[in-house]
Scaffold this active site. Structure first.
Site, mmCIF file in Angstrom:
data_model
loop_
_atom_site.group_PDB
_atom_site.id
_atom_site.type_symbol
_atom_site.label_atom_id
_atom_site.label_comp_id
_atom_site.label_asym_id
_atom_site.label_seq_id
_atom_site.Cartn_x
_atom_site.Cartn_y
_atom_site.Cartn_z
ATOM 1 N N GLY A 29 0.797 -1.217 0.000
ATOM 2 C CA GLY A 29 0.000 0.000 0.000
ATOM 3 C C GLY A 29 0.830 1.268 0.000
ATOM 4 O O GLY A 29 0.305 2.344 -0.236
ATOM 5 N N CYS A 237 -27.036 -10.183 -16.773
ATOM 6 C CA CYS A 237 -26.460 -9.833 -18.075
ATOM 7 C C CYS A 237 -27.444 -10.216 -19.168
ATOM 8 O O CYS A 237 -27.980 -11.321 -19.176
ATOM 9 C CB CYS A 237 -25.132 -10.546 -18.273
ATOM 10 S SG CYS A 237 -24.453 -10.376 -19.930
ATOM 11 N N CYS A 240 -25.441 -13.187 -21.402
ATOM 12 C CA CYS A 240 -25.105 -14.502 -20.861
ATOM 13 C C CYS A 240 -25.932 -14.851 -19.628
ATOM 14 O O CYS A 240 -25.829 -15.942 -19.099
ATOM 15 C CB CYS A 240 -23.617 -14.586 -20.545
ATOM 16 S SG CYS A 240 -23.155 -13.702 -19.059
ATOM 17 N N CYS A 262 -22.190 -7.893 -19.348
ATOM 18 C CA CYS A 262 -20.987 -8.037 -18.534
ATOM 19 C C CYS A 262 -19.915 -7.087 -19.059
ATOM 20 O O CYS A 262 -19.691 -7.002 -20.269
ATOM 21 C CB CYS A 262 -20.427 -9.455 -18.651
ATOM 22 S SG CYS A 262 -21.478 -10.722 -17.983
ATOM 23 N N CYS A 268 -18.106 -13.152 -20.189
ATOM 24 C CA CYS A 268 -19.392 -13.238 -20.879
ATOM 25 C C CYS A 268 -19.314 -14.257 -22.017
ATOM 26 O O CYS A 268 -20.197 -15.097 -22.182
ATOM 27 C CB CYS A 268 -19.769 -11.859 -21.428
ATOM 28 S SG CYS A 268 -21.507 -11.664 -21.804
#
Lengths: 285, 256
Positions: A29, A237, A240, A262, A268
């Site tokens: 970080g 979606c 899909c 997606c 997808c």
């Protein structure tokens, strides 16, 4: 064999970047300054991510590049071609087959493994930037762990919008120490950051590299009475039928009809190949 | 009784020029100390050296901390000093813009210190912000307005609320009424006097306005050319000034 040095950058530069990456991994970080190079693309197009990828790639690697989840958008195609030409590495669109994945603003839906490296393109690495414009002061705040200001931003969100309205680049705390900008990924992706793969973040214009080793604790900041929520559009979606993936909204005509698909094109496609289908699945393919 | 703040031989130089030098005094809990003097007399330099904004060249500033008793704040580590600055200390700037975040709402401004010391409950932060707005006479329905939409007097009151929300024990004030018109000044002074008495605050107030110290300060320090030329009880110093400069200062006040 091309006339380029492997992956475009010279060996000394890659060595310098690798040292920054190792330091970043050692202090998760923490933003490590590095001597960002001029790359043959404009700032804001992923110069940081490209330099990190260049320093990470080996000739045996398989590279995947995504832009907002998609393999076929300008940024993704041009970076993929760039490494095909300068490094001669294999490329793929399949998440599972890639060993290095460079991404702009998404984490792939498929779970990543310990053999993979995810490289983020970062526009502004400093999460405190818009709250405290002085770099000298933000560095001091990181050093002394003074992160009250980050919550002031979330407070302002709630007071103005009734909920934490920050939807992307949602600040996280890493291993209980550094507050980090996860790059502009949707907050839907935040919980995925505790993953098996190594995550590297490169900001070219701002000359910073930071990193998350595998299985690092990543906590999204929130209030006790307004807890963090990983949100997405409330639809399946349309291609899909997936209910668990992050969706893009696409306007279809002037009459206001729209579809949700997606944002991860590989996810997808592989679902449709496996026989899944959504509301518009048949006609759109 | 242990003094809340013991200042010993504080000296701050700007190159070869003297900012302030040889300043020594004690401040007891609940006491308000006024520092007066003309522009350039070193009173702001002294205040900033005491509050840790400037590093003095020599001397000690010993603060009676809650946890460890008297500690020299000049030599303590920076994280400790900054922690002190947002818990037990408060600093009210002359210009509210220096002390407020102008792009953050009034509620966020007051809540910042609470969040900085670890408060993570939105509801309770907001409740305390609303409570403090009331105490400094700002209407509660202005809680989501930005300070840039406030008048000068309201900004100054907001700055005071933002500083006092964590219940500090020592407040540094740099010309808190500077730049405000007299009726607004009077109300602000009234408010400050009430808060100081009610919360038992100790304060160090720097000003060039003798009326302000007459109202607020128990004790007075007169500075000239970086040195303290006279100290004493406020009424004593103002009614019977001994040093020639103090006599000049007192006699320069316009009589209405």
């Amino acid at each position: 064999m091309s006339d380029y040095s492997f992956a475009y950058l010279d060996e000394q530069t890659k060595r310098m970047i690798r040292r920054a990456i190792l330091k970043g991994l050692a202090v998760p970080g923490y933003q490590v300054p590095f001597a960002s190079r001029e790359m043959p693309m404009p700032y804001g197009w992923g110069t940081g991510g490209v330099q990190v990828s260049a320093a990470t790639l080996t000739p045996d690697d398989t590279l995947k590049v995504i832009d907002q989840g998609a393999d076929d958008t300008t940024n993704a195609v041009s970076i993929r071609k760039f490494f095909e030409k300068t490094a001669g590495v294999d490329t793929t669109e399949k998440t599972a087959e890639a060993s290095v994945i460079q991404t702009r603003h998404r984490i792939p839906e498929a779970e990543l493994t310990e053999d993979q490296i995810l490289v983020y393109q970062v526009p502004i690495p400093e999460p405190l930037r818009f709250l405290e414009p002085r770099e000298s002061e933000t560095r001091k705040m990181h050093a002394l762990e003074e992160y009250g200001l980050m919550h002031v931003k979330l407070y302002e969100d709630i007071s103005q919008h009734g909920a934490i309205a920050t939807a992307y680049a949602y600040p996280v705390k890493v291993e209980g120490r550094y507050v980090m900008d996860p790059s502009p990924i949707p907050k839907f992706d935040n919980p995925k950051m505790e993953m098996a793969a190594i995550q590297l973040f490169g900001a070219g214009r701002e000359q910073r590299i930071y990193a998350l080793p595998p299985y690092t604790q990543v906590v999204s900041l929130d209030f006790e009475d307004y807890p963090f929520e990983a949100s997405k559009a409330d639809h399946p979606c349309d291609l899909c039928g997936a209910e668990d993936s992050y969706l893009d909204e696409v306007i279809l005509d002037d009459a206001g009809s729209r579809m949700f698909v997606c944002s991860d094109t590989d996810y997808c496609r592989s679902r449709r190949e496996a026989g899944h289908s959504g509301r518009l699945g048949e006609e759109a393919v | 009784m242990t003094p809340l703040l013991q200042v010993k031989n504080i000296k701050k130089l700007y190159g070869a020029r003297i900012g302030c030098t040889d300043v020594t005094f004690d401040l007891y809990p609940g006491e308000v100390m006024g520092i007066v003097g003309e522009s350039g007399s070193g009173k702001s330099t002294l205040l900033n050296s005491l509050a840790g904004h400037l590093a003095p060249d020599c001397g000690e500033v010993i603060f009676d901390t809650r946890a460890n008793g008297p500690v020299d704040t000049v030599t303590m580590s920076e994280p400790e000093r900054r922690m002190l600055a947002r818990t037990d200390w408060a600093f009210v700037h002359q210009h509210a813009r220096d002390g407020l975040r102008m792009s953050v709402s009034a509620g966020g401004n007051i809540g910042e210190r609470l969040m900085a010391v670890g408060d993570r409950h939105y509801g309770s932060i907001r409740e305390r912000a609303a409570d403090w707005l009331g105490r400094v006479e700002i209407s509660e329905n202005r809680i989501d307005d930005r300070p840039s939409a406030f008048s000068g007097g309201m900004q100054q009151r907001l700055q005071i609320a933002r500083n006092l929300v964590t219940g500090p024990r020592l407040v540094f004030m740099d010309e808190p009424t500077g730049g405000l018109d007299v009726s607004v000044q009077a109300r602000l002074l009234d408010l400050l006097r009430g808060l100081v008495r009610e919360m038992g605050l100790s304060a160090i107030i720097v000003t060039h306005d003798l009326a302000v110290v007459r109202l607020l300060a128990d004790r007075l320090m007169v500075m000239k050319d970086g040195r303290v030329v006279e100290t004493g009880l406020t009424d004593q110093v103002l009614d019977d000034p001994q040093h020639s400069y103090t006599q000049l200062l007192v006699s320069s006040v316009l009589q209405v």
